[in-house]
Design a protein around this motif. Structure first.
Motif, mmCIF file in Angstrom:
data_model
loop_
_atom_site.group_PDB
_atom_site.id
_atom_site.type_symbol
_atom_site.label_atom_id
_atom_site.label_comp_id
_atom_site.label_asym_id
_atom_site.label_seq_id
_atom_site.Cartn_x
_atom_site.Cartn_y
_atom_site.Cartn_z
ATOM 1 N N TYR A 34 0.824 -1.210 0.000
ATOM 2 C CA TYR A 34 0.000 0.000 0.000
ATOM 3 C C TYR A 34 0.860 1.262 0.000
ATOM 4 O O TYR A 34 0.474 2.282 -0.575
ATOM 5 N N LEU A 35 2.020 1.205 0.648
ATOM 6 C CA LEU A 35 2.923 2.359 0.600
ATOM 7 C C LEU A 35 3.405 2.593 -0.834
ATOM 8 O O LEU A 35 3.513 3.743 -1.276
ATOM 9 N N ASP A 36 3.664 1.505 -1.567
ATOM 10 C CA ASP A 36 4.036 1.640 -2.981
ATOM 11 C C ASP A 36 2.903 2.285 -3.779
ATOM 12 O O ASP A 36 3.136 3.174 -4.599
ATOM 13 N N HIS A 37 1.676 1.831 -3.533
ATOM 14 C CA HIS A 37 0.518 2.399 -4.231
ATOM 15 C C HIS A 37 0.360 3.890 -3.910
ATOM 16 O O HIS A 37 0.019 4.680 -4.788
ATOM 17 N N ALA A 38 0.602 4.247 -2.658
ATOM 18 C CA ALA A 38 0.470 5.649 -2.260
ATOM 19 C C ALA A 38 1.492 6.509 -2.988
ATOM 20 O O ALA A 38 1.155 7.577 -3.512
ATOM 21 N N PHE A 154 -8.789 -4.250 10.541
ATOM 22 C CA PHE A 154 -9.451 -2.952 10.450
ATOM 23 C C PHE A 154 -8.501 -1.911 9.865
ATOM 24 O O PHE A 154 -8.858 -1.169 8.946
ATOM 25 N N HIS A 155 -7.275 -1.852 10.391
ATOM 26 C CA HIS A 155 -6.330 -0.826 9.940
ATOM 27 C C HIS A 155 -5.890 -1.062 8.503
ATOM 28 O O HIS A 155 -5.668 -0.107 7.751
ATOM 29 N N ILE A 156 -5.786 -2.317 8.096
ATOM 30 C CA ILE A 156 -5.445 -2.614 6.708
ATOM 31 C C ILE A 156 -6.592 -2.198 5.792
ATOM 32 O O ILE A 156 -6.373 -1.595 4.737
ATOM 33 N N ALA A 157 -7.815 -2.498 6.202
ATOM 34 C CA ALA A 157 -8.987 -2.153 5.391
ATOM 35 C C ALA A 157 -9.147 -0.633 5.264
ATOM 36 O O ALA A 157 -9.486 -0.126 4.191
ATOM 37 N N VAL A 158 -8.893 0.100 6.345
ATOM 38 C CA VAL A 158 -9.015 1.558 6.283
ATOM 39 C C VAL A 158 -7.935 2.137 5.365
ATOM 40 O O VAL A 158 -8.214 3.031 4.561
ATOM 41 N N ALA A 159 -6.715 1.598 5.439
ATOM 42 C CA ALA A 159 -5.663 2.065 4.528
ATOM 43 C C ALA A 159 -6.076 1.817 3.078
ATOM 44 O O ALA A 159 -5.913 2.685 2.222
ATOM 45 N N ASN A 160 -6.658 0.668 2.813
ATOM 46 C CA ASN A 160 -7.153 0.345 1.476
ATOM 47 C C ASN A 160 -8.232 1.338 1.063
ATOM 48 O O ASN A 160 -8.216 1.857 -0.054
ATOM 49 N N ALA A 161 -9.160 1.616 1.967
ATOM 50 C CA ALA A 161 -10.264 2.529 1.658
ATOM 51 C C ALA A 161 -9.760 3.944 1.372
ATOM 52 O O ALA A 161 -10.273 4.619 0.474
ATOM 53 N N ILE A 162 -8.763 4.393 2.105
ATOM 54 C CA ILE A 162 -8.209 5.727 1.860
ATOM 55 C C ILE A 162 -7.584 5.772 0.470
ATOM 56 O O ILE A 162 -7.819 6.720 -0.301
ATOM 57 N N LEU A 163 -6.818 4.757 0.137
ATOM 58 C CA LEU A 163 -6.208 4.722 -1.197
ATOM 59 C C LEU A 163 -7.271 4.747 -2.293
ATOM 60 O O LEU A 163 -7.156 5.496 -3.261
ATOM 61 N N ARG A 164 -8.294 3.927 -2.131
ATOM 62 C CA ARG A 164 -9.361 3.882 -3.137
ATOM 63 C C ARG A 164 -10.082 5.217 -3.229
ATOM 64 O O ARG A 164 -10.413 5.679 -4.313
ATOM 65 N N HIS A 165 -10.347 5.819 -2.071
ATOM 66 C CA HIS A 165 -11.022 7.112 -2.027
ATOM 67 C C HIS A 165 -10.228 8.177 -2.794
ATOM 68 O O HIS A 165 -10.811 9.050 -3.434
ATOM 69 N N LEU A 166 -8.906 8.079 -2.735
ATOM 70 C CA LEU A 166 -8.046 9.037 -3.422
ATOM 71 C C LEU A 166 -7.839 8.696 -4.896
ATOM 72 O O LEU A 166 -7.209 9.451 -5.625
ATOM 73 N N GLY A 167 -8.351 7.549 -5.331
ATOM 74 C CA GLY A 167 -8.274 7.188 -6.736
ATOM 75 C C GLY A 167 -7.221 6.155 -7.093
ATOM 76 O O GLY A 167 -6.987 5.904 -8.274
ATOM 77 N N ALA A 168 -6.580 5.555 -6.112
ATOM 78 C CA ALA A 168 -5.583 4.517 -6.407
ATOM 79 C C ALA A 168 -6.284 3.271 -6.943
ATOM 80 O O ALA A 168 -7.399 2.949 -6.540
ATOM 81 N N ALA A 169 -5.610 2.593 -7.821
ATOM 82 C CA ALA A 169 -6.165 1.374 -8.420
ATOM 83 C C ALA A 169 -5.838 0.180 -7.529
ATOM 84 O O ALA A 169 -4.999 -0.652 -7.849
#
Length: 188
Positions: A34-38, A154-169
């Motif tokens: 997820y850090l790479d995706h960010a 929970f924390h992994i899912a929220v990190a995923n949701a933030i990335l998706r919310h910002l437009g990450a694939a």
């Protein structure tokens, strides 16, 4: 076992180690991805470096970067509690990519030092929880299933949701991580 089918009365038992340590190692690898995706999102959208780390879904929630630091601290807290060791001091991590990657690496290193025997009595112990999420005493099974693992994911899912919310694939495949068929089990 014949052809991947279990016969009646044949059960596979998982130890507390099996349902915590390898699962958490896999989840921390997902967080590293997820850090790479960010960073890719920042580059592709011409965002300031590190700007994704300060993003959050809603007021009062942890930022993307804080999801990593908090999850690593909680992994160590929960696992030391399960092993009846002294509580670790939560680490404060700078909200920059190298520091967060370093913290993930430290936490993976901690998990890799745990031996299955150290978690053998975890199911039979009781654990006291204090607010903010729950209060009271929990048996080992309930603590592991309903607090330790749920909190971790929970924390992994929220990190995923933030990335998706910002437009990450990112999607479910990213959340599941690098799965390999026939991992360590015999499925023949």
């Amino acid at each position: 076992m014949h052809g991947g089918i279990r016969h009646a009365g044949e059960y596979m038992c998982f130890s507390i180690y099996d349902v915590t340590v390898p699962v958490m190692l896999q989840g921390l690898a997902v967080m590293d991805d997820y850090l790479d995706h960010a960073q890719k999102l920042e580059r592709s959208n011409c965002l300031d470096p590190g700007s994704v780390l300060t993003a959050k879904l809603a007021p009062g929630m942890l930022t993307f970067g804080e999801q990593f630091a908090v999850n690593c601290n909680k992994v160590e807290l929960h696992l030391t509690k399960l092993m009846n060791r002294g509580w670790p001091t939560p680490r404060i991590v700078a909200m920059i990519y190298p520091a967060l990657r370093g913290r993930l690496l430290e936490t993976r290193g901690f998990l890799q030092t745990i031996q299955p025997v150290e978690l053998m009595s975890a199911q039979t112990n009781t654990y006291q929880l204090t607010p903010s999420v729950a209060r009271g005493w929990f048996g080992g099974n309930d603590y592991i299933r309903h607090v330790v693992l749920a909190d971790f994911f929970f924390h992994i899912a929220v990190a995923n949701a933030i990335l998706r919310h910002l437009g990450a694939a990112v999607g479910k495949k990213d959340h599941l991580g690098h799965l390999t068929p026939y991992g360590s089990g015999d499925y023949s």
